[in-house]
Design an enzyme around this catalytic site. Structure first.
Site, PDB file in Angstrom:
ATOM      1  N   ASP A 387       0.874  -1.157   0.000  1.00 39.63           N
ATOM      2  CA  ASP A 387       0.000   0.000   0.000  1.00 39.63           C
ATOM      3  C   ASP A 387       0.920   1.218   0.000  1.00 39.63           C
ATOM      4  O   ASP A 387       2.074   1.113   0.404  1.00 39.63           O
ATOM      5  CB  ASP A 387      -0.861  -0.069   1.266  1.00 39.63           C
ATOM      6  N   ASP A 584      -1.349  -0.806   6.022  1.00 36.78           N
ATOM      7  CA  ASP A 584      -1.368  -0.233   7.361  1.00 36.78           C
ATOM      8  C   ASP A 584      -2.430  -0.869   8.257  1.00 36.78           C
ATOM      9  O   ASP A 584      -2.555  -0.536   9.417  1.00 36.78           O
ATOM     10  CB  ASP A 584      -1.537   1.290   7.303  1.00 36.78           C
ATOM     11  N   ASP A 588      -6.665  -1.344   4.890  1.00 36.99           N
ATOM     12  CA  ASP A 588      -6.300  -2.443   4.009  1.00 36.99           C
ATOM     13  C   ASP A 588      -6.724  -3.801   4.554  1.00 36.99           C
ATOM     14  O   ASP A 588      -6.223  -4.823   4.093  1.00 36.99           O
ATOM     15  CB  ASP A 588      -4.789  -2.429   3.765  1.00 36.99           C
TER      16      ASP A 588
END
Lengths: 709, 253
Positions: A387, A584, A588
């Site tokens: 991410d 994180d 996510d």
């Protein structure tokens, strides 16, 4: 006290057969007889009947065994001639009398284990030992009753003694190997020194309530989260934060349970209850992780379960084969050697021990892993998806560069920080935060006025200062110097103009910068043959920018959480091996859960919620290549252990079948293979410890460099 | 028989050393609340445990010695091995004996420290365990504690040329230690309670302090030296036996 599934002594998962005992009035579970034995010997206090009873049994067993060996040695060394036949016969009866209680005392636990397995229609290694010892004993008893001269009471004795000793030594070896895990699991059993009315009292940690004042001596492990109210020290917080440098603690500083107090004595006020510390949560997670059997581990276990009946058949076949070619007692002894040497103890040890050591090593760096299976998956990964925001980047704006006109950078930053301190806008907060971090001392700004969406003005030392967008400066009617106005608008940066005395003096460019270690992490992963992918919900420009800056091979932008899951599946479908996702944990969750290995950064709670398989501590991205390496090493070590144990057993089995091994030597050889596996695992542990020095990817140029002037 | 009597005497004298090391254990085992007969039984069982360990060590050492040597004749290689063994065990005994006089102090520290976690913690637990068999287990494990005296006589047993002579060697030594150990234990308790109240404590603590202890300390020192003398003598005999080309004495002594 102890989570279901992990042995109280060696912390390894308990297989299908566990032992339960009460020690010190607490119920404990053990994975094997050896652990049960060793735990009671080492944790039994003097007033404890169970531990003492066990030792008395061992002592009396040793007495009987030594007497049997003594007389057997006298018989074997030819002390008694033909004329002493009546004496020899008496000695045989004496040996029988000594061996009978011995079979009960030392053989009892093995026979009980074999019986427990038999009830479940299975055979275990205890079955092999029991059959071996009982066969030698039974045959010798029959011989004595027949008045014959061939007895093997000493063989039965030695097999039992060696197996008991072997189990004990093996358990102790495992405990040594697992020592690195001990601090992670000690949380619930910790004691604290409570200060009340000027008197210190030692209490269990779970009795601590928020607000309790505790005294912590130098070198002690802190058992509670709280704030220092008196004293100075430095603390080693490695197991909580993964930081290897000690942290200075002065009054007002926060301390974390699990860290080790350094040189000074401190007084701490508890900020949470003793049962709610992060250390205890970690402790529970690690315990659960240990209790989970990995895929490889359970495969090996079922293989071992098939192995034992095979050995029984082989032993029976061996006895039959040799009895057709020689005296029965020789055939029996060869069969015994086969039974005893083939004990697959080392097979069962190969996977869990190494895995647990790996989990322990990661936990010492603040990395929590949900179980051995996760390590196995991680060892096989071919790709890692990241991410962007908050994972590869700081997740907040930071000053990247500064342009000045007719002033110094220092003065400009002073002015910006002073004005920013009075505003709540996110850009202002980022500037103020950086000023604080870099310890910029400022004159306070007076009469601060925020102009929403535009900027902020204030008086510093009697001079009107302003900070804001170009439009805001124009609205104020301040001149923008040629040097600044000539610069093009950079789409990826947020530009802030700063001025005083009716003109703009400089400009600050802010950006969500990449983490200093991110580039090194990506590079290291590529070097290990792992591909990378960037998945982000952000706009294409910044994502492409970050991807090219870090060297990430492919990227996808403007993804919804569901879109991320889809993109990850597509990517995973294209290649062999498993895929890990680093995120994180907050936004996510779904994509972490859908990856083969979900790695969350900074939030251990996700591990409990099972959306993530691994959590890295805050700022722990740099440990990722180390972790992948660790997983690969663990897997390699398991396979090597397996190869060693199998070839060792195969060679020993061949020697035994051909009649080259005496049963006593076979028993000695058998626990040689377990010792081999334990030693190898210990060594692997030491090797991993030695690469600790370069475990983190060094941070490249820091974003804060502009403050260093 | 002559030699075994010598060993018995050496054990008897050497038990001054036992008083220092294992005497504390015997004292701590204490007296049985059920009366003096039970106390005597308790300490006899404890010493039986110790004794059986010694005999076992003797048998093992003797057999190992035999295994190394075989039933060789006068001038075979086996006979040379046996003589070498006698030389080595003789030197070892002289070394250990001289340590009783205060030589080689540097080597003496490590013995008990290295005795292993298991033995020490096991002994501690067993010491306070109730029951009639606990002293037996205690004695058995006690016998395995590292002790220079035991090493010396185990070496002697190894050179004795067989399992039986090995057992008898260690048995003679073990019997030699009986009187002192029984005295140290509860058997002598009522004697000491009456007459030497102050001395008992000093022995229990094992660190002689004060006036009354000086007497005891001297007594212990002399007997330790006597024991040392015996062991050195025995060591020299063994050593010389290894050097001189005669084997007849091995079984005749």
């Amino acid at each position: 006290m102890n989570a279901v599934g992990a042995c109280s002594h060696c912390l390894l998962p308990i297989g299908r057969i566990g032992l339960q005992r009460d020690v010190n009035g607490e119920a404990h579970q053990f994975c094997c007889y050896g652990c049960c034995l060793a735990y009671q010997v080492h944790h039994g206090e003097a007033d404890e009947p169970e531990a003492a009873a066990l030792l008395i049994r061992l002592g009396v067993g040793a007495f009987l065994a030594m007497s049997i060996m003594l007389f057997s040695l006298l018989l074997y060394s030819g002390t008694f001639g033909v004329a002493d036949g009546w004496l020899v016969h008496r000695i045989h009866w004496l040996l029988w009398a000594l061996a009978t209680p011995l079979i009960v005392i030392l053989g009892g636990p093995f026979i009980a284990g074999a019986w427990q397995a038999a009830i479940g229609l299975r055979v275990s290694s205890d079955t092999l030992v029991s059959i071996g010892a009982l066969a030698a004993y039974g045959y010798s008893g029959y011989q004595v009753a027949q008045g014959s001269g061939i007895v093997y009471f000493d063989t039965a004795t030695m097999v039992l003694i060696l197996f008991t000793l072997g189990r004990y030594l093996e358990a102790q070896g495992r405990v040594r190997a697992m020592r690195s895990l001990a601090p992670m699991l000690a949380a619930e059993r910790a004691n604290v020194r409570v200060v009340a009315d000027g008197i210190d009292a030692i209490r269990p940690v779970h009795t601590v309530q928020p607000g309790t004042i505790l005294r912590i001596f130098p070198g002690e492990r802190i058992a509670i989260d709280g704030m220092v109210i008196d004293g100075h020290s430095d603390c080693d917080e490695a197991i909580i934060t993964g930081q290897s440098e000690t942290q200075l603690k002065a009054p007002g500083a926060l301390v974390h349970a699990g860290s080790i107090n350094g040189h000074g004595q401190i007084w701490v006020r508890a900020s949470v209850a003793g049962t709610d510390t992060r250390w205890i949560q970690i402790s529970r997670l690690v315990r659960d992780a240990l209790a989970r059997k990995s895929l490889l581990g359970s495969t090996i276990d079922s293989a071992a379960a098939i192995f034992i009946p095979f050995v029984l058949l082989l032993a029976a076949g061996t006895v039959w084969f040799w009895s057709t070619r020689g005296p029965f007692e020789v055939a029996l002894l060869i069969g015994l050697a086969v039974l005893v040497v083939a004990c697959p103890c080392s097979l069962g040890l190969a996977a869990p021990l190494t895995t647990a050591i790996g989990i322990g090593q990661a936990a010492r760096r603040g990395i929590l892993i949900r179980g051995g299976g996760v390590l196995e998956q991680l060892a096989r990964i071919r790709g890692v998806a990241f991410d962007k925001t908050g994972t590869l980047t700081q997740g907040k704006l930071q000053p990247v560069y500064v342009v000045t006109d007719d002033t110094t950078e220092k003065d400009l930053l002073h002015c910006a920080t002073a004005l920013a301190s009075g505003s709540e806008h996110s850009i202002a907060r980022a500037i103020a935060e950086q000023g604080r971090v870099n310890k910029i001392s400022v004159l306070p700004a007076m009469e601060i006025r925020a102009h929403p969406g535009a900027g902020v003005t204030g008086q510093i030392d009697g001079v009107l200062c302003a900070m804001g967008s170009r439009v805001f400066m124009k609205a104020l009617g301040w001149t923008i110097p040629e040097k600044l106005s000539a610069m093009p608008e950079a789409p990826r940066y947020t530009l802030v103009y700063i001025g005083w005395g009716g003109r703009v003096h400089g400009m600050l460019a802010l950006n969500d910068t990449t983490l200093p270690e991110a580039k090194g992490v990506i590079k290291a992963l590529h070097e290990h043959g792992v591909e990378t992918l960037l998945l982000s919900g952000d706009r294409k420009g910044p994502v492409a920018d970050v991807a090219s800056a870090l060297g990430v091979s492919t990227w996808q932008a403007e993804l919804t959480p569901e879109g991320k899951v889809r993109a990850l599946r597509e990517w995973a479908g294209k290649r062999r091996g498993s895929i890990a996702m680093v995120g994180d944990g907050l936004n996510d969750g779904p994509v972490l859960a859908s990856a083969a290995v979900g790695i969350a950064v900074g939030t251990a709670t996700d591990l409990a919620k099972e959306s993530a398989d691994i959590t890295l501590p805050t700022g722990g991205l740099g440990s990722l290549p180390w972790l992948v390496q660790l997983a690969k090493r663990v897997r390699k070590s398991i396979l090597a252990n397996l190869a060693w144990a199998l070839s060792y057993n195969a060679v020993a089995l061949m020697l035994a079948v051909t009649g080259l091994l005496k049963p006593v030597v076979a028993a000695g050889l058998m626990f040689g293979s377990s010792v081999l596996v334990v030693m190898r695992s210990l060594r692997a542990g030491h090797e991993s410890a030695s690469i600790e020095a370069h475990r983190r990817i060094p941070a490249e140029a820091s974003a804060a460099h502009i403050y260093s002037t | 028989m002559n030699q075994y009597f010598l060993i018995f005497l050496a054990g008897l004298a050497g038990s001054a050393h036992c008083v220092g090391m294992c005497g504390g254990f015997a004292c701590a085992l204490g007296s049985d609340p059920r009366g003096s007969v039970a106390t005597v039984r308790r300490h006899l069982i404890y010493n039986l445990g110790r004794f059986s360990t010694y005999c076992f060590l003797g048998a093992v050492a003797g057999s190992l010695g035999l295994l190394l040597v075989g039933h060789g004749g006068e001038v075979t290689a086996a006979s040379l091995t046996q003589r070498l063994l006698a030389v080595v065990s003789g030197l070892l005994m002289v070394f250990i004996g001289l340590r009783f006089f205060g030589f080689f102090r540097r080597f003496s520290r490590s013995a008990v420290d290295s005795s292993g976690n298991f033995l020490v913690s096991a002994l501690r637990t067993l010491l306070k365990a109730p029951g009639a068999v606990a002293p037996l287990a205690f004695g058995v494990l006690n016998g395995f504690l590292p002790c220079p005296l035991v090493y010396a006589f185990a070496a002697q047993a190894a050179g004795s040329g067989g399992a039986l002579p090995g057992v008898v060697t260690m048995a003679a030594f073990g019997l030699g230690t009986f009187p002192a150990m029984l005295m140290m234990g509860g058997v002598g308790g009522w004697v000491r309670q009456g007459f030497h109240q102050s001395r008992i404590r000093t022995v229990q603590v094992n660190f002689p302090r004060g006036r009354s202890t000086v007497v005891r300390f001297d007594w212990r020192r002399y007997s330790v030296r006597m024991a040392g003398g015996f062991i050195v003598m025995l060591g020299i005999t063994t050593f010389v036996r290894g050097l001189l080309p005669m084997t007849a004495h091995l079984h005749s002594l």
